[in-house]
Design a protein around this motif. Structure first.
Motif, PDB file in Angstrom:
ATOM      1  N   VAL A   1      51.990  89.144  57.267  1.00 24.02           N
ATOM      2  CA  VAL A   1      52.165  87.963  57.689  1.00 24.02           C
ATOM      3  C   VAL A   1      52.593  87.744  59.159  1.00 24.02           C
ATOM      4  O   VAL A   1      53.533  88.654  59.769  1.00 24.02           O
ATOM      5  N   SER A   2      52.120  86.698  59.754  1.00 25.45           N
ATOM      6  CA  SER A   2      52.610  85.935  60.837  1.00 25.45           C
ATOM      7  C   SER A   2      53.122  84.667  60.878  1.00 25.45           C
ATOM      8  O   SER A   2      52.345  83.950  60.435  1.00 25.45           O
TER       9      SER A   2
ATOM     10  N   TYR B   1      50.218  82.824  58.779  1.00 26.82           N
ATOM     11  CA  TYR B   1      48.655  83.396  59.035  1.00 26.82           C
ATOM     12  C   TYR B   1      48.740  84.874  58.324  1.00 26.82           C
ATOM     13  O   TYR B   1      49.711  85.843  58.527  1.00 26.82           O
ATOM     14  N   ASP B   2      48.043  85.162  57.530  1.00 26.87           N
ATOM     15  CA  ASP B   2      47.695  86.547  56.909  1.00 26.87           C
ATOM     16  C   ASP B   2      46.579  87.160  57.776  1.00 26.87           C
ATOM     17  O   ASP B   2      45.433  86.708  57.928  1.00 26.87           O
ATOM     18  N   LYS B   3      47.119  88.613  57.837  1.00 27.06           N
ATOM     19  CA  LYS B   3      46.075  89.393  58.662  1.00 27.06           C
ATOM     20  C   LYS B   3      44.689  89.372  58.028  1.00 27.06           C
ATOM     21  O   LYS B   3      44.364  89.634  56.815  1.00 27.06           O
ATOM     22  N   SER B   4      43.432  89.168  59.113  1.00 26.87           N
ATOM     23  CA  SER B   4      42.189  88.877  58.522  1.00 26.87           C
ATOM     24  C   SER B   4      41.470  90.166  58.277  1.00 26.87           C
ATOM     25  O   SER B   4      40.631  90.239  57.337  1.00 26.87           O
ATOM     26  N   GLU B   5      41.697  91.062  59.066  1.00 30.12           N
ATOM     27  CA  GLU B   5      41.248  92.477  59.070  1.00 30.12           C
ATOM     28  C   GLU B   5      42.177  93.630  58.834  1.00 30.12           C
ATOM     29  O   GLU B   5      42.489  94.328  59.713  1.00 30.12           O
ATOM     30  N   PRO B   6      42.679  93.827  57.677  1.00 30.39           N
ATOM     31  CA  PRO B   6      43.547  94.940  57.390  1.00 30.39           C
ATOM     32  C   PRO B   6      42.651  96.213  57.637  1.00 30.39           C
ATOM     33  O   PRO B   6      41.542  96.364  57.400  1.00 30.39           O
ATOM     34  N   THR B   7      43.511  97.374  58.004  1.00 28.14           N
ATOM     35  CA  THR B   7      42.553  98.539  58.267  1.00 28.14           C
ATOM     36  C   THR B   7      42.382  99.141  56.963  1.00 28.14           C
ATOM     37  O   THR B   7      43.048  98.589  55.998  1.00 28.14           O
ATOM     38  N   PRO B   8      41.518  99.988  56.849  1.00 31.88           N
ATOM     39  CA  PRO B   8      41.200 100.664  55.583  1.00 31.88           C
ATOM     40  C   PRO B   8      42.121 101.199  54.725  1.00 31.88           C
ATOM     41  O   PRO B   8      42.139 101.765  53.624  1.00 31.88           O
ATOM     42  N   MET B   9      43.528 101.547  55.475  1.00 27.03           N
ATOM     43  CA  MET B   9      44.431 102.118  54.850  1.00 27.03           C
ATOM     44  C   MET B   9      45.571 101.274  54.314  1.00 27.03           C
ATOM     45  O   MET B   9      46.458 101.645  53.601  1.00 27.03           O
TER      46      MET B   9
ATOM     47  N   THR C   1      45.649  92.313  50.498  1.00 33.72           N
ATOM     48  CA  THR C   1      44.188  91.385  50.527  1.00 33.72           C
ATOM     49  C   THR C   1      43.871  90.738  51.748  1.00 33.72           C
ATOM     50  O   THR C   1      44.911  90.242  52.448  1.00 33.72           O
ATOM     51  N   PRO C   2      42.854  90.764  52.387  1.00 32.77           N
ATOM     52  CA  PRO C   2      42.525  90.077  53.697  1.00 32.77           C
ATOM     53  C   PRO C   2      42.896  88.528  53.563  1.00 32.77           C
ATOM     54  O   PRO C   2      42.709  88.052  52.499  1.00 32.77           O
TER      55      PRO C   2
ATOM     56  N   ARG D   1      47.708  76.096  74.807  1.00 31.81           N
ATOM     57  CA  ARG D   1      47.314  76.353  73.097  1.00 31.81           C
ATOM     58  C   ARG D   1      47.667  77.557  72.977  1.00 31.81           C
ATOM     59  O   ARG D   1      46.946  78.674  73.639  1.00 31.81           O
ATOM     60  N   ILE D   2      48.351  78.020  71.840  1.00 30.86           N
ATOM     61  CA  ILE D   2      48.641  79.268  71.636  1.00 30.86           C
ATOM     62  C   ILE D   2      48.001  79.636  70.383  1.00 30.86           C
ATOM     63  O   ILE D   2      47.878  78.902  69.331  1.00 30.86           O
ATOM     64  N   ALA D   3      47.188  80.831  70.081  1.00 33.27           N
ATOM     65  CA  ALA D   3      46.612  81.301  68.784  1.00 33.27           C
ATOM     66  C   ALA D   3      47.327  82.755  68.493  1.00 33.27           C
ATOM     67  O   ALA D   3      47.941  83.177  69.194  1.00 33.27           O
ATOM     68  N   GLY D   4      47.047  82.950  67.153  1.00 32.49           N
ATOM     69  CA  GLY D   4      47.878  84.129  66.626  1.00 32.49           C
ATOM     70  C   GLY D   4      46.786  84.879  65.981  1.00 32.49           C
ATOM     71  O   GLY D   4      45.736  84.443  65.550  1.00 32.49           O
ATOM     72  N   ALA D   5      46.987  86.290  66.024  1.00 31.10           N
ATOM     73  CA  ALA D   5      46.142  87.329  65.222  1.00 31.10           C
ATOM     74  C   ALA D   5      47.096  88.293  65.042  1.00 31.10           C
ATOM     75  O   ALA D   5      48.285  88.390  65.307  1.00 31.10           O
ATOM     76  N   ILE D   6      46.710  89.395  64.305  1.00 34.37           N
ATOM     77  CA  ILE D   6      47.324  90.665  63.985  1.00 34.37           C
ATOM     78  C   ILE D   6      46.759  91.868  64.295  1.00 34.37           C
ATOM     79  O   ILE D   6      45.581  92.021  63.750  1.00 34.37           O
ATOM     80  N   CYS D   7      47.304  92.854  65.083  1.00 37.65           N
ATOM     81  CA  CYS D   7      46.917  94.183  65.379  1.00 37.65           C
ATOM     82  C   CYS D   7      45.418  94.158  65.395  1.00 37.65           C
ATOM     83  O   CYS D   7      44.793  94.079  66.337  1.00 37.65           O
ATOM     84  N   TYR D   8      44.918  94.885  64.145  1.00 33.99           N
ATOM     85  CA  TYR D   8      43.461  95.569  63.890  1.00 33.99           C
ATOM     86  C   TYR D   8      42.405  94.306  64.134  1.00 33.99           C
ATOM     87  O   TYR D   8      41.383  94.330  64.646  1.00 33.99           O
ATOM     88  N   ASP D   9      42.900  92.793  63.975  1.00 32.18           N
ATOM     89  CA  ASP D   9      42.124  91.910  64.220  1.00 32.18           C
ATOM     90  C   ASP D   9      41.448  91.880  65.608  1.00 32.18           C
ATOM     91  O   ASP D   9      40.350  91.477  65.716  1.00 32.18           O
ATOM     92  N   ALA D  10      42.312  92.236  66.571  1.00 31.19           N
ATOM     93  CA  ALA D  10      41.893  92.241  67.859  1.00 31.19           C
ATOM     94  C   ALA D  10      40.712  93.367  68.226  1.00 31.19           C
ATOM     95  O   ALA D  10      40.090  93.066  69.532  1.00 31.19           O
TER      96      ALA D  10
END
Length: 494
Positions: free
Chosen positions: A316-317, A330-338, A342-343, A357-366
């Motif tokens: 979560v972010s 925000y819950d990570k949209s693209e968890p890594t396969p490991m 739940t996405p 305007r600020i947007a948010g993503a998490i790690c593997y999402d990028a």
């Protein structure tokens, strides 16, 4: 050693240096395909596939992913896709003598790399263009074509060099040299005359101290708590679990307060370094809101949230505004396969601030350009990316993220636990960075350009260049097959 063996081994050696690892050589990326393309004209294509497989194994070993089944399967697919470029060069280029023949290899290679994240959905890994992340003039091409345009030009250099070598005529480089010079000139012009504004906003990416991190790790180890065994975490004694998590969470809150009081208007936490039980979640949000109201800062906290509902963990972010309100969760949209969670719904959040305007993503999402396009479509000026890496993966992951800045025209603050944290402007300049493995406490402070995002060509037209490469691959194939055998030179002019 025969000439054929020398070519093969030279290609393998350069390929191992090319694959985008923490120690990759950008120069090797321009050279590795030359001996392999020369080799294809002499020996079997299966040996070239073997060379590419060695390169992929080297990448997987260097990034500690060699024994991850999902990664092995995904990169086996990537190897086959990239091999198609060598197959096409061997079979089609001799039927297209002269300049057209040089276009086969780069066109098919760029098309194949585009198909990898589309078909296999493992992120845009393996793109040859990613090795040029530090070449700022060339990097600007990504604002038009995405990373695939850079792959095309690097691959085109190799096929042109092979053509010049076989014809013993260096003048064959003239067309390529003129086009590449134009690309560099355009990139330099963009850097010089369209540089970001001098106005800026102070941002901070924080991490806990080593001492706090060690206390929390020792406490969790004593209880045999493992991040990925979420059901065990939820089933453990909640008081002891909360106490084990507290050193990191408390220290992150304190570091947030220090940086916000020092003038940071936006503060970011790394991904899942903080861990929180559902029963303590409200308390964490309230404590963060107090700091936000006291300092007037926007605070984006990131954490693993353990819940009573399977799979018992969320990545979560949460953005807290200066009035103490929650702008997004925000819950990570693209968890890594490991990752065992739940996405999320796949919708990047945004918030309007005095700093854009600020947007948010998490790690593997990028690593998924189509997902990051959302931030551009929503007019984001700054993208915040909490991340969590590991030593063998730290630098290359931060370097790959730079392409999103150039492609979509926003700045990025990326805070990585166990990795490289960076502040990057919209043209790919790394304004500040800190390395988790080289500092006692990783705290990045930077002044990011304060401006309204300027739409790039890529953010407007998307992957048109990649689709043109797909269409070009088909067109070159048809053109080559339509040539009668008599029209084909007995000596390949590829």
């Amino acid at each position: 050693m025969t000439e054929s063996k020398w070519l093969w081994w030279s290609g393998v050696a350069l390929l191992v240096l090319t694959v985008h690892t923490n120690w990759a050589s950008p120069l090797a990326a321009w050279l590795f395909a030359i001996p392999l393309l020369l080799f294809t004209a002499r020996r079997g294509l299966l040996k070239v596939l073997g060379a590419l497989a060695i390169g992929m194994v080297a990448w997987l070993a260097a990034t500690s992913l060699l024994f991850v089944p999902q990664a092995l399967l995904a990169f086996a697919g990537l190897t086959l896709l990239q091999w198609l470029a060598f197959v096409a060069h061997r079979l089609l280029a001799p039927r297209l003598p002269g300049f057209p023949g040089t276009l086969v290899f780069p066109t098919v290679l760029a098309a194949a790399e585009y198909l990898f994240p589309v078909l296999i959905r493992f992120g845009d890994y393996g793109a040859l263009g990613s090795t040029q992340h530090a070449n700022l003039p060339l990097l600007q091409l990504a604002s038009v074509t995405g990373v695939y345009g850079i792959t095309f030009f690097v691959g085109w250099f190799a096929s042109t060099a092979v053509w010049a070598w076989k014809t013993r005529n260096a003048r064959k480089f003239v067309v390529y040299g003129v086009v590449l010079a134009a690309v560099f000139a355009a990139g330099g012009t963009r850097l010089l005359f369209f540089a970001p504004t001098e106005q800026s906003v102070r941002v901070a990416a924080v991490s806990p101290t080593r001492a706090a991190d060690q206390r929390s790790s020792d406490a969790q180890s004593s209880m045999d708590l493992k991040y990925w065994r979420a059901a065990d975490v939820v089933a453990a004694d909640p008081r002891a679990t909360s106490a084990a998590f507290a050193p990191v969470t408390d220290d992150l809150l304190e570091q947030t307060r220090i940086q916000a009081r020092a003038g940071a208007k936006i503060v970011l936490w790394p991904e899942t370094h903080a861990r929180v039980l559902e029963r303590d979640h409200r308390d964490l949000l309230d404590r963060t809101a107090v700091i936000a109201r006291e300092t007037g800062a926007y605070i984006n906290i990131a954490y693993a949230l353990y819940t009573g509902e399977a799979p018992n963990i969320r990545n979560v972010s949460t953005m807290i505004t200066p009035d103490g309100q929650i702008a997004w969760t925000y819950d990570k949209s693209e968890p890594t396969p490991m990752e065992p969670m739940t996405p999320g719904p796949g919708e990047l959040p945004t918030v309007d601030t005095p700093y854009g305007r600020i947007a948010g993503a998490i790690c593997y999402d990028a690593d998924f350009p189509h997902l990051m396009r959302q931030a551009a479509d929503k007019g984001a000026d700054l993208l915040l990316v909490p991340a969590n890496d590991w030593a063998e993966f730290s630098e290359l992951h931060a370097e790959k993220a730079v392409f999103r800045n150039v492609e979509y025209g926003y700045s990025m603050l990326r805070d990585s636990a166990h990795g490289l944290s960076t502040a990057v402007d919209a043209q790919g300049r790394v304004l500040a960075e800190t390395d988790w493995f080289r500092t006692d406490q990783q705290t990045l402070v930077a002044n990011l350009p304060l401006q309204t995002r300027t739409a790039t060509v890529y953010s407007s037209v998307g992957d048109v260049f990649a689709w043109l490469c797909l269409a070009g691959s088909l067109a070159l194939t048809v053109a080559a097959l339509r040539r009668t055998p008599a029209a084909v030179s007995t000596t390949p002019a590829s």
